[in-house]
Scaffold this active site. Structure first.
Site, PDB file in Angstrom:
ATOM      1  N   HIS A 216      16.365  41.194  28.734  1.00 55.87           N
ATOM      2  CA  HIS A 216      16.818  42.364  29.502  1.00 55.87           C
ATOM      3  C   HIS A 216      15.677  43.371  29.658  1.00 55.87           C
ATOM      4  O   HIS A 216      15.457  43.920  30.741  1.00 55.87           O
ATOM      5  CB  HIS A 216      18.014  43.000  28.783  1.00 55.87           C
ATOM      6  CG  HIS A 216      18.518  44.251  29.434  1.00 55.87           C
ATOM      7  ND1 HIS A 216      19.004  44.287  30.727  1.00 55.87           N
ATOM      8  CD2 HIS A 216      18.593  45.536  28.970  1.00 55.87           C
ATOM      9  CE1 HIS A 216      19.362  45.529  31.023  1.00 55.87           C
ATOM     10  NE2 HIS A 216      19.120  46.311  29.984  1.00 55.87           N
ATOM     11  N   ARG A 221      11.706  46.265  32.611  1.00 63.25           N
ATOM     12  CA  ARG A 221      10.422  46.944  32.403  1.00 63.25           C
ATOM     13  C   ARG A 221       9.212  46.203  32.939  1.00 63.25           C
ATOM     14  O   ARG A 221       8.124  46.791  33.026  1.00 63.25           O
ATOM     15  CB  ARG A 221      10.238  47.211  30.902  1.00 63.25           C
ATOM     16  CG  ARG A 221      11.348  48.029  30.286  1.00 63.25           C
ATOM     17  CD  ARG A 221      11.528  49.367  30.978  1.00 63.25           C
ATOM     18  NE  ARG A 221      12.518  50.192  30.269  1.00 63.25           N
ATOM     19  CZ  ARG A 221      12.750  51.467  30.550  1.00 63.25           C
ATOM     20  NH1 ARG A 221      12.073  52.070  31.512  1.00 63.25           N
ATOM     21  NH2 ARG A 221      13.672  52.144  29.883  1.00 63.25           N
TER      22      ARG A 221
HETATM   23  C1  LIG Z   1      12.751  52.063  36.381  1.00 66.10           C
HETATM   24  C2  LIG Z   1      13.569  52.828  35.387  1.00 66.10           C
HETATM   25  C3  LIG Z   1      13.809  54.176  35.555  1.00 66.10           C
HETATM   26  C4  LIG Z   1      14.571  54.898  34.625  1.00 66.10           C
HETATM   27  N1  LIG Z   1      14.774  56.232  34.820  1.00 66.10           N
HETATM   28  C5  LIG Z   1      15.521  56.935  33.932  1.00 66.10           C
HETATM   29  C6  LIG Z   1      15.751  58.338  34.091  1.00 66.10           C
HETATM   30  O1  LIG Z   1      15.293  58.952  35.047  1.00 66.10           O
HETATM   31  N2  LIG Z   1      16.460  58.995  33.157  1.00 66.10           N
HETATM   32  C7  LIG Z   1      17.010  58.346  32.081  1.00 66.10           C
HETATM   33  O2  LIG Z   1      17.680  58.978  31.267  1.00 66.10           O
HETATM   34  N3  LIG Z   1      16.795  57.039  31.895  1.00 66.10           N
HETATM   35  C8  LIG Z   1      16.072  56.313  32.778  1.00 66.10           C
HETATM   36  N4  LIG Z   1      15.846  54.984  32.577  1.00 66.10           N
HETATM   37  C9  LIG Z   1      16.390  54.365  31.360  1.00 66.10           C
HETATM   38  C10 LIG Z   1      17.653  53.561  31.660  1.00 66.10           C
HETATM   39  O3  LIG Z   1      18.673  54.368  32.204  1.00 66.10           O
HETATM   40  C11 LIG Z   1      18.173  52.906  30.354  1.00 66.10           C
HETATM   41  O4  LIG Z   1      18.542  53.899  29.439  1.00 66.10           O
HETATM   42  C12 LIG Z   1      17.145  52.017  29.708  1.00 66.10           C
HETATM   43  O5  LIG Z   1      16.565  51.162  30.659  1.00 66.10           O
HETATM   44  C13 LIG Z   1      17.819  51.196  28.600  1.00 66.10           C
HETATM   45  O6  LIG Z   1      18.535  50.154  29.178  1.00 66.10           O
HETATM   46  P1  LIG Z   1      20.078  49.884  28.867  1.00 66.10           P
HETATM   47  O7  LIG Z   1      20.910  51.070  29.130  1.00 66.10           O
HETATM   48  O8  LIG Z   1      20.410  48.627  29.608  1.00 66.10           O
HETATM   49  O9  LIG Z   1      20.132  49.733  27.285  1.00 66.10           O
HETATM   50  P2  LIG Z   1      19.978  48.511  26.275  1.00 66.10           P
HETATM   51  O10 LIG Z   1      20.054  49.066  24.925  1.00 66.10           O
HETATM   52  O11 LIG Z   1      18.763  47.708  26.634  1.00 66.10           O
HETATM   53  O12 LIG Z   1      21.317  47.734  26.479  1.00 66.10           O
HETATM   54  C14 LIG Z   1      21.453  46.433  27.020  1.00 66.10           C
HETATM   55  C15 LIG Z   1      22.837  46.367  27.641  1.00 66.10           C
HETATM   56  O13 LIG Z   1      23.838  46.509  26.620  1.00 66.10           O
HETATM   57  C16 LIG Z   1      24.945  47.229  27.161  1.00 66.10           C
HETATM   58  N5  LIG Z   1      25.080  48.503  26.422  1.00 66.10           N
HETATM   59  C17 LIG Z   1      24.153  49.122  25.672  1.00 66.10           C
HETATM   60  N6  LIG Z   1      24.622  50.230  25.112  1.00 66.10           N
HETATM   61  C18 LIG Z   1      25.894  50.340  25.538  1.00 66.10           C
HETATM   62  C19 LIG Z   1      26.906  51.295  25.343  1.00 66.10           C
HETATM   63  N7  LIG Z   1      26.711  52.377  24.590  1.00 66.10           N
HETATM   64  N8  LIG Z   1      28.095  51.104  25.941  1.00 66.10           N
HETATM   65  C20 LIG Z   1      28.317  50.033  26.725  1.00 66.10           C
HETATM   66  N9  LIG Z   1      27.388  49.069  26.968  1.00 66.10           N
HETATM   67  C21 LIG Z   1      26.199  49.237  26.386  1.00 66.10           C
HETATM   68  C22 LIG Z   1      24.645  47.496  28.633  1.00 66.10           C
HETATM   69  O14 LIG Z   1      25.176  46.447  29.416  1.00 66.10           O
HETATM   70  C23 LIG Z   1      23.130  47.472  28.630  1.00 66.10           C
HETATM   71  O15 LIG Z   1      22.555  47.203  29.897  1.00 66.10           O
HETATM   72  C24 LIG Z   1      15.110  54.237  33.491  1.00 66.10           C
HETATM   73  C25 LIG Z   1      14.861  52.883  33.315  1.00 66.10           C
HETATM   74  C26 LIG Z   1      14.100  52.171  34.236  1.00 66.10           C
HETATM   75  C27 LIG Z   1      13.847  50.695  33.995  1.00 66.10           C
END
Ligand SMILES: Cc1cc2nc3c(=O)[nH]c(=O)nc-3n(C[C@H](O)[C@H](O)[C@H](O)COP(=O)(O)OP(=O)(O)OC[C@H]3O[C@@H](n4cnc5c(N)ncnc54)[C@H](O)[C@@H]3O)c2cc1C
Length: 267
Positions: A216, A221
């Protein structure tokens, strides 16, 4: 290859910095299926152990997946067809079998802004990061965009020289005020002095990911939309794990700009 080593550089006045990340794979799986002999024997399937070997990560995930249907007999998918097996797992989104393998990486020569983005990934990930309260010798990280641009590079060097000097000055001043001799006092000095450090301060981190979580992260990333520094690290992680367990990562297409994409996102 399990290590990508960056060069430690210094500005003309001696401030230390990196212009590329260091990545060292320290923790990876090993597996010994001999412990399954009695279990398999009781299913009349001990021949499973005579199959051609696979890398440890693939062995673990395949065994765990095949346990789900007791697929250990002659009709199972043999290791020679392991690619077909893992393509099926990935295409159907049965990614939970990929959670059984963890990889642990030391990342250094990476900036505080990089680690702030990395630690947003929580599921299946673990982190231990250098505390700026216990470190009074900050090093810095030059962004890829600055490296080949004379003006940007020069202004980066000036900036980190100033940051290092400001840090030393305020730390010295605080030490005089608060003594700064015991560990607690030093911590109290560092925690104040660090407030002026920039995002481009180096922030070494030890990170553990299971394969599902790592996939993921690579998809988020190492994508064309990701920020440059984290994209470079993500691509480095990919080059290492692709050698460790080719079949768990062979669906990624690599673009000319070293970004990754796959038809099977978020397994
Ligand atoms: C190009 C880019 C730009 C971004 N810009 C911003 C920004 O401007 N501001 C900002 O705040 N963040 C930003 N982010 C961060 C993004 O929003 C995520 O927080 C980050 O990529 C972590 O990924 P994830 O949420 O999939 O978490 P991970 O921990 O990698 O989780 C993997 C998956 O598990 C599930 N999961 C995890 N936690 C939970 C939960 N608590 N409840 C339910 N399901 C869950 C989801 O399906 C999630 O996709 C950006 C990310 C990218 C790649």
């Amino acid at each position: 290859m399990r290590v990508i080593t960056p060069t430690l550089k210094t500005t003309q006045v001696g401030t230390k910095y990196f212009d590329s990340p260091g990545i060292a794979l320290l923790c990876f799986p090993s597996v010994d299926l001999r412990g399954t002999y009695e279990f398999l024997e009781q299913l009349n399937c001990s021949d499973y152990l005579n199959d051609t070997p696979l890398p440890a990560a693939e062995t673990v995930c395949k065994f765990a997946g095949q346990l789900c249907y007791k697929s250990f007999g002659p009709k199972r998918t043999y290791n020679a067809d392991a690619k077909k097996y893992f393509d099926s797992i990935k295409s159907q989104g049965h990614g939970s079998v990929l959670e059984h393998v963890n990889y642990g990486f030391l990342l250094w020569g990476v900036s505080r802004s990089f680690t702030h983005e990395l630690v947003r990934h929580r599921q299946g990930c673990g982190y231990s990061q250098l505390s700026q309260r216990y470190d009074d010798k900050p090093r810095f990280v030059e962004r890829p965009e600055y490296v080949y641009d004379h003006d940007l590079h020069t202004s980066f060097c000036d900036r980190i020289d100033n940051a290092a000097q400001d840090y030393d000055e305020i730390a010295k001043w605080l030490r005089q005020k608060h003594k700064g001799e015991t560990t607690l006092e030093r911590k109290e000095v560092n925690q104040v002095a660090r407030s002026l450090l920039p995002n481009e301060t180096e922030a070494p981190i030890y990170a553990t990911f299971n394969v599902r979580a790592l996939r993921h992260i690579l998809e988020m990333r190492a994508s064309q939309h990701a920020e440059t520094e984290i994209r470079r690290v993500a691509f480095g992680l990919y080059t290492i794990v692709k050698e460790e367990a080719p079949l768990l990562f062979d669906d990624y297409e690599v673009s000319e700009r070293r970004t990754l994409s796959t038809a099977w996102r978020k397994v």
